[in-house]
Design a protein around this motif. Structure first.
Motif, PDB file in Angstrom:
ATOM      1  N   ASN A   1      67.420  55.765  49.921  1.00  0.00           N
ATOM      2  CA  ASN A   1      67.888  56.275  48.472  1.00  0.00           C
ATOM      3  C   ASN A   1      68.798  57.424  48.448  1.00  0.00           C
ATOM      4  O   ASN A   1      69.299  57.730  47.445  1.00  0.00           O
ATOM      5  N   TYR A   2      68.918  58.160  49.567  1.00  0.00           N
ATOM      6  CA  TYR A   2      69.807  59.068  49.780  1.00  0.00           C
ATOM      7  C   TYR A   2      70.928  58.652  50.943  1.00  0.00           C
ATOM      8  O   TYR A   2      71.151  59.678  52.009  1.00  0.00           O
TER       9      TYR A   2
ATOM     10  N   LEU B   1      66.607  67.771  52.597  1.00  0.00           N
ATOM     11  CA  LEU B   1      67.877  67.124  52.634  1.00  0.00           C
ATOM     12  C   LEU B   1      69.081  67.828  52.388  1.00  0.00           C
ATOM     13  O   LEU B   1      68.822  69.374  51.750  1.00  0.00           O
TER      14      LEU B   1
ATOM     15  N   ILE C   1      73.584  61.333  53.043  1.00  0.00           N
ATOM     16  CA  ILE C   1      73.063  62.798  52.690  1.00  0.00           C
ATOM     17  C   ILE C   1      72.147  63.147  54.066  1.00  0.00           C
ATOM     18  O   ILE C   1      71.091  62.743  54.368  1.00  0.00           O
TER      19      ILE C   1
ATOM     20  N   ILE D   1      62.080  65.053  50.416  1.00  0.00           N
ATOM     21  CA  ILE D   1      61.253  63.535  50.616  1.00  0.00           C
ATOM     22  C   ILE D   1      59.968  63.870  51.453  1.00  0.00           C
ATOM     23  O   ILE D   1      60.056  64.395  52.428  1.00  0.00           O
TER      24      ILE D   1
ATOM     25  N   ALA E   1      64.515  58.336  52.693  1.00  0.00           N
ATOM     26  CA  ALA E   1      65.784  58.920  52.631  1.00  0.00           C
ATOM     27  C   ALA E   1      66.964  58.149  53.090  1.00  0.00           C
ATOM     28  O   ALA E   1      67.840  58.117  52.059  1.00  0.00           O
TER      29      ALA E   1
ATOM     30  N   ASN F   1      71.275  68.182  50.274  1.00  0.00           N
ATOM     31  CA  ASN F   1      71.639  68.395  48.937  1.00  0.00           C
ATOM     32  C   ASN F   1      70.388  69.064  48.220  1.00  0.00           C
ATOM     33  O   ASN F   1      70.291  69.128  46.832  1.00  0.00           O
TER      34      ASN F   1
ATOM     35  N   GLU G   1      67.259  67.955  48.118  1.00  0.00           N
ATOM     36  CA  GLU G   1      66.044  67.214  47.619  1.00  0.00           C
ATOM     37  C   GLU G   1      64.887  67.082  48.590  1.00  0.00           C
ATOM     38  O   GLU G   1      65.311  67.370  50.061  1.00  0.00           O
TER      39      GLU G   1
END
Length: 160
Positions: free
Chosen positions: A85-86, A52, A89, A58, A82, A54, A56
């Protein structure tokens, strides 16, 4: 009648070792999660690692069910996680790997049609391309700089 030619541009790496180091790390994560897939019926394991924006990562793998349509592919498992939870993003890169327990898979294995459509939804939503790397257990690795190369006639919300 007019004939139209569609063109896809893909990059092909001869092996995992040719990949940039950051993509090797992401692909290695797809190997690890792939080997945890639940695929007792097909014995076909798939792993997905999504980077991602940011930073992260996944992970997702395929989850089968005796009622085949109830299972879920690795790509959609990871993408939906993703998205849940994000939200908002962007997905920058996807690394996908596939492995058969019946034979050695050396052919790069792209996402299935349903996964391509799901990836398209997120690429359109984020208005940024998603780089997709895919491979079998070993051998060549293919990179598509955007899902549009794998699904050139995308069905999107403009038709609705």
């Amino acid at each position: 009648m007019k004939e139209v030619e569609l063109k896809s541009i893909l990059q092909v790496y001869d092996s995992f070792d040719e990949l940039p180091v950051d993509i090797q790390k992401l692909m290695q994560q797809s190997f690890e999660i792939r080997d945890k897939a639940y695929a007792p019926y097909s014995e076909f394991l798939v792993g997905a690692a999504l980077l991602l924006e940011n930073g992260e990562v996944i992970l997702g793998n395929n989850q089968e069910n005796a009622c085949y349509p109830s299972g879920l592919c690795a790509e959609r498992t990871a993408i939906y996680y993703a998205g849940a939870n994000y939200p908002g993003i962007p997905i920058v890169t996807m690394a996908l790997s596939a492995k058969s327990l019946k034979h050695q898979l050396v052919t790069p294995t792209p996402p299935c049609g349903a996964c391509r459509q799901s990836i398209a939804e997120y690429e359109i939503k984020q208005n940024k391309p998603i780089a997709i790397y895919f491979m079998g257990e070993t051998g060549k690795v293919v990179k598509s700089s955007s899902l549009a190369n794998l699904l050139p006639l995308i069905f999107d919300n403009s038709y609705l």
